[in-house]
Enzyme design. Sequence first.
Site, mmCIF file in Angstrom:
data_model
loop_
_atom_site.group_PDB
_atom_site.id
_atom_site.type_symbol
_atom_site.label_atom_id
_atom_site.label_comp_id
_atom_site.label_asym_id
_atom_site.label_seq_id
_atom_site.Cartn_x
_atom_site.Cartn_y
_atom_site.Cartn_z
ATOM 1 N N HIS A 196 8.709 -52.362 -4.522
ATOM 2 C CA HIS A 196 7.876 -53.442 -4.012
ATOM 3 C C HIS A 196 8.222 -54.780 -4.658
ATOM 4 C CE1 HIS A 196 4.789 -49.997 -3.511
ATOM 5 N NE2 HIS A 196 5.522 -50.117 -2.424
ATOM 6 N N TYR A 224 -1.136 -51.891 -14.282
ATOM 7 C CA TYR A 224 -0.289 -53.060 -14.484
ATOM 8 C C TYR A 224 -1.068 -54.339 -14.243
ATOM 9 C CZ TYR A 224 0.727 -52.885 -9.403
ATOM 10 O OH TYR A 224 0.647 -52.844 -8.042
#
Length: 186
Positions: A61, A130
């Site tokens: 991504h 994250y």
Amino acid sequence: MQIVDTPLRDVKLVRPTKHGDDRGWFAEVFNAKSFAAAGLPERFVQDNQSFSRRGVMRGLHYQLGEQQGKLVRVLSGHIWDVAVDLRPGSPDFGKWAGFDLYGEDIEFLWIPEGFGHGFVVVSETANVLYKATGFYYPQGERCVRWDDPTLKIAWPLEGIGTPAVSAKDAVGSLLAEAELPPEYQG
């Protein structure tokens, strides 16, 4: 806190110092001054967490428009995490590096804006957190296929076979056809 260079320009491993005794341990996992001194961002605007089972592949991504730098940490389990330099004009364009990240370790992987990011879960399950430097921007969401033959990523799929990917990731672009982030300004 130790900041370690990796084979990819601008991608770093961040290793906070653990202070332990018979009661357990303590670590300062983020300090804006330490990050700034190392040339890393000191401002994150969004935290994301995923839970996945063995063999799940997420990525590769990246974002256009509202880009995101990502500071990745495994809370539990084991993943093999990959960063791919997608910045046109970068000396590392199209190069990748893979990292074993474990929940038992206090280790972060810093992946700057302009990089593709993905991982495969190696353990039975994994919890991944994250921090992102930019907000989620659905219109800018992009994906390069995890199995792009020009990248030749050596995913550790022994005992896993074909990874489980989302429908969206299954139709990701090949690098040669991908709409890419802005030109590298190194």
